[in-house]
Design an enzyme around this catalytic site. Structure first.
Site, short mmCIF file in Angstrom:
data_model
loop_
_atom_site.label_atom_id
_atom_site.label_comp_id
_atom_site.label_asym_id
_atom_site.label_seq_id
_atom_site.Cartn_x
_atom_site.Cartn_y
_atom_site.Cartn_z
N LEU A 137 59.04 45.47 43.01
CA LEU A 137 59.33 46.89 41.91
C LEU A 137 59.96 45.99 41.16
O LEU A 137 61.11 45.48 42.05
CB LEU A 137 59.98 48.05 42.66
N CYS A 138 60.65 47.37 40.04
CA CYS A 138 61.48 46.78 39.25
C CYS A 138 61.75 45.19 39.18
O CYS A 138 60.47 44.35 38.33
CB CYS A 138 62.85 47.17 39.79
N ILE A 139 63.06 44.51 39.04
CA ILE A 139 63.26 43.13 38.55
C ILE A 139 62.91 41.90 39.67
O ILE A 139 62.38 40.74 39.44
CB ILE A 139 64.56 42.89 38.56
#
Lengths: 219, 219
Positions: A137-139
């Site tokens: 997820l995300c970065i």
């Protein structure tokens, strides 16, 4: 009754600016259980890069340990990542937060020339080698571009980060809230979460979508 | 379109053993938004009672600030509880965790002879005075027994804690996962969450049930 799919959740501290993003981590645990999975939580036993005051953004004159702080999210039920063995799990998932780019890698400082914590790299490679899905997820997808050879992934819509990742040979796909990118070659499932201007409903949606896609890959 | 109901969420740190319980806090934020509410997050600007290693349970030789650590859960969007004014909100809610019993009160050490942080006490009393609902998860109802005169509430099934609270004149009702107790006199809504042997699905269920009952009281 079918055996529950067992996820390893890899944390990188406790707090968006110097550790794992708390909503993403919590919603990942929730999504796993809601979709009839189970989980164990891991983090590396290493010092945090730094400690950030989450109000002011200033660095604090303290040192904290990634495993010890991650245990806050895990309510104490956590294992040293050194004990992780891919044979014990069906899937591996990474919530986001700057801890991924500061503690388990130095992507926040070195970009695509970063190094990744060796235990984290081994965990991902072992799962991929075993044909088991990895979620990010995300970065977190940023470190997948470093660990894997030319994966297909998303970090949302941030052009600068996307271009950096593409410079490694990775393929970046733009995504919105709750959307996922699946790379069938590596069984890598990614979603942007707080890399977009998101609220907690979007995070729940993104974590759920990633977990569901990972479970599909296990059918 | 009807105006969104605005919740104040009061945190007491970041981590079950010395602050706010992270899953309860996150699921409270999620429940508020899922039920078409909105929130602002507050915490008092006071030192934590202590810092606990969440793996070993041992006290650490550190000091941390309740507002600064709570900001981890709030992603930096948090206000000093000194700025709280009941007129700005429709409802006030407390996730649980030992921070409620160690930081914003000393219930963990003094039981029903505890004192409660004055800003916390004022926030609850002002909301009750204004006829606005107050929600309390997990161990948070314990401080309501101290702040309010003989409320009806639940902390689940723990006899020792329940008897302690009843010794103040409060009425305790036993509850299971996701069940809530509503005291119509104070518009106080309570649910046991991690005071029971619960998993994260139960926490989501409990937080959602409390928020829904609070919204019913606002109809």
């Amino acid at each position: 009754m079918e055996k529950k799919k067992k996820f390893a959740v890899l944390l990188a501290g406790c707090g968006v600016f110097d550790g794992s993003e708390i909503h993403e981590a919590t919603m990942t645990l929730y999504a796993i259980m809601k979709n009839q999975g189970e989980y164990e939580i891991f983090a590396p036993d290493i010092p945090q890069h730094h400690v950030v005051n989450h109000i002011s953004g200033a660095e604090m004159n303290e040192s904290r340990n990634v495993l010890v702080e991650s245990a806050r999210i895990a309510r104490g039920k956590i294992k040293d990542l050194a004990q992780f063995e891919s044979k014990d799990f069906d899937a591996l998932i990474f919530p986001g937060g700057f801890g991924v780019a500061k503690n388990i890698s130095n992507f926040a400082f070195e970009g695509v020339n970063c190094t990744v914590n060796p235990e984290t790299e081994k965990a991902v490679k072992d799962m991929v080698q075993d044909g088991k899905p990895v979620g990010a997820l995300c970065i977190s997808p940023a470190i997948m571009a470093k660990i894997l050879d030319k994966p297909v992934l998303t970090i949302g819509t941030d052009d600068e980060t996307a271009q950096a990742l593409e410079s490694t040979g990775a393929t970046h796909k733009k995504t919105g809230h709750g959307e996922v990118v699946v790379d069938p070659k590596y069984k890598l499932v990614t979603s942007p979460c707080y890399m977009l201007d998101a609220n907690i409903l979007h995070i729940a949606e993104g974590a759920d979508a990633v977990v569901k896609e990972m479970l599909k890959l296990l059918e």
